[in-house]
Every structure is written in structure tokens, then in C-alpha cells.
Design a protein around this motif. Sequence first.
Motif, PDB file in Angstrom:
ATOM      1  N   VAL A 172       0.839  -1.206   0.000  1.00  0.00           N
ATOM      2  CA  VAL A 172       0.000   0.000   0.000  1.00  0.00           C
ATOM      3  C   VAL A 172       0.872   1.253   0.000  1.00  0.00           C
ATOM      4  CG1 VAL A 172      -1.764   1.285   1.280  1.00  0.00           C
ATOM      5  CG2 VAL A 172      -1.889  -1.204   1.138  1.00  0.00           C
ATOM      6  N   THR A 226       0.775   4.074  -2.931  1.00  0.00           N
ATOM      7  CA  THR A 226       0.508   5.476  -2.624  1.00  0.00           C
ATOM      8  C   THR A 226       1.661   6.359  -3.078  1.00  0.00           C
ATOM      9  OG1 THR A 226      -0.716   4.726  -0.666  1.00  0.00           O
ATOM     10  CG2 THR A 226      -0.172   7.072  -0.783  1.00  0.00           C
ATOM     11  N   VAL A 286      -2.976  -1.434   6.084  1.00  0.00           N
ATOM     12  CA  VAL A 286      -3.396  -0.583   4.967  1.00  0.00           C
ATOM     13  C   VAL A 286      -3.367   0.890   5.376  1.00  0.00           C
ATOM     14  CG1 VAL A 286      -5.359   0.059   3.507  1.00  0.00           C
ATOM     15  CG2 VAL A 286      -4.768  -2.352   3.826  1.00  0.00           C
ATOM     16  N   GLY A 302      -0.622   3.568   3.616  1.00  0.00           N
ATOM     17  CA  GLY A 302      -1.070   4.746   2.881  1.00  0.00           C
ATOM     18  C   GLY A 302      -0.897   6.025   3.674  1.00  0.00           C
TER      19      GLY A 302
END
Length: 357
Positions: free
Chosen positions: A129, A133, A299, A303
Motif C-alpha cells: 500500500v 501510494t 493498509v 497509505g
Amino acid sequence: MIELPAWGAALAGVGVGAACGFTVRRARLCSFGAVEDAWMGGDTRRLRIFGLALAIALIGTQALIGLHLLDPANSTYVQPALPWLSIAVGSTLFGLGMALVGTCGFGSLIRLGAGDLRSLIVMMVFGAVAYATLRGMFAPIRIEVLEKVYWPLPGGLKGDLAGILTYLGAPAARVLITAAGALVLIAIVAIDPRLRRSPRLLLAGATLGLAVVAGWWVTGVAVDAFDTVPRAQSLTFVSPVGRALYAVLSVPSALLEFGIGTLAGVTLGSFLSALYDREFRWEAFDDDREMRRHLLGAVLMGGGGVLAGGCTIGQGISAGSMLALSWPLAIAGMMIGARIGIAFLVEGSIRGLWQRG
């Protein structure tokens, strides 16, 4: 300038990370644990140790800057604009994810080294993640939406407090802020008799602070083999995790950099510490509910950490040592996010959010 080959910078990262992993695991020092102690029990001892780390990192980093061995503008923390919305949203998400996992990215590596297989899954999701990002499918949201909201700095200045105060007519600001800030942070530790009797905590805090300085020094003189890595970097455990995952899957030579070296080093140091203390043991998820909580936390941390520009170590100590303007905003967001997470996990709701348990 001394030129280091890429493998030299990576090896230095392994050594620096191993020292941190060994001492921090033995001291049971954890950034989320420190926040939880403070919010829920009013115990600020571990937070004060992170303050000690920041004080040491601040003194060493500002000395490197004063000696012209390090240019703050070469780091990702000191930029000509402050993307405050991205930092605020990202840091809050990171803090919430940290509460769901029970530790941050750095702490997950510590746990992994001691045999916690839950952390292996967490770090894989976290890294995927984070990279998505940073440069993948979520990057347009970050770049075109959140980072479009920013505070530009006047006169082409970079985002560090000392530079701004110097611009405003206070040429000695860097020295004064460094001296005063470090003195206060060290004094807060020194006045607590319990901490004076906690050599493991003191050693762990000092090691973290010195490690940040070492990171700035190594990458300030090193030649990077992977040109997408910022030239000046120090301890941070978000984007290096994403870059490591990408390198393993596609460009193995890209593993040779300081940041990725620290990941291996922290895990190795924690492993050696667990063996030394005879505490190494395999652990896994108890049930699917625990696994879902860890996956969601991973997650949010992956991010959120990229949006915030770093983790509790990256923003909390490395950026702080640069006197970056992002530092107080990111730390506040992480504290708030962690408190929200604690409220849901412990209290079942956000009622009485700011009351201590």
C-alpha cells in the motif's frame, strides 16, 4: 566529500538498524506503547525517552548542518511548500492504523525479528500500500488532490523552522532552538528518578538518536545507486518498506540503499536480542478477527505514512532533528489517530475520547 558505493550505504544501514533493533527490543520501547501509556495511564516515561532520542538527534543533525556536511534542502522533510492537508490526513490514518496493529512499522520489524509471523503479513501489506501510494495506483489521489492543498513558503525558503526565523532576521535561531530544545528534552528525562534507574530505556533512546545522526551523515556523503531515492535520508520505516518490496519483485539491485538496509538491520538486531534473552518464539494470528484488524491497520499505516511523509520515527525523530515544519503537524495527527483507535478497541466507541482510562 567521501564517496560510498551503494553497498557501503546499505551495509551502514544494516549496522545502524541492528543497533536500534537490539537495544529497542530489550528496552521494550514502542512508539504506540508510549502513546497508549500516556493517553490511558498518564505514564509519560516512554514518551520522554523518545524525547531524549529527539534531543540527541537534534544536536547531531544541526551540528552536521552547521559544519556544511548536510543540506536540509536535500531531504524530503524540508521543502518549499508544506502540504498540510496530506500530512494531517495521513498522520491521523497512520495513528489509527498503528492502534489497530498495536505498533508502528518500526515496531512491526522488531516483532518480526522475535518470531511474530503476524508482522510478516503486516509488513507485506504495509509495503504494498505504501508503494501504491508513493508511485502506484493511489499516487494520483495523493499528488492531484491532497498535495494540491499546501502552504507555500515566502522567498523560496525551505520548510524548516530555523531557516524561516533566519529569514525573518534571527541569524542565531538555529543554534538557539537546538540548544534550548535539546536542553528541555534532556531535562525532562533527567528529573524523573524512575528513568534514571532504567539503563535499558536510556540506552535505547540514545541509540535511536545517534542512529538518526548516523543516517544523515552516511547519506550526506554517499552516492546512491537508485536515483529515485532522496539523497539525504535517515531512519524512516514507510517508503523504504515499499521500495524494498518493489526491489525484491523487480529490481534486486535497488535493495542496495541505506533505508532498505535499516529494515534488514532492525529485524536482525531484534532477532539477536530475542536469542540473547531466550525470548524468541513463533507467533501467529489467534483468529480471523485479529487478522482482519491487523490487515486494516497495515493498509492505514502504509497509505497514511506516505501521505504524512513518514512514521513515528521518520517524522517524530528524523524530521524533528531537521526542525521541519511538518514535524508538529504529523506528530499531532498520529497522536489523535492513535487515541481514536484506542477508543474503539478499548472503549468500544469514541465517547469520552480524551478521558484517560
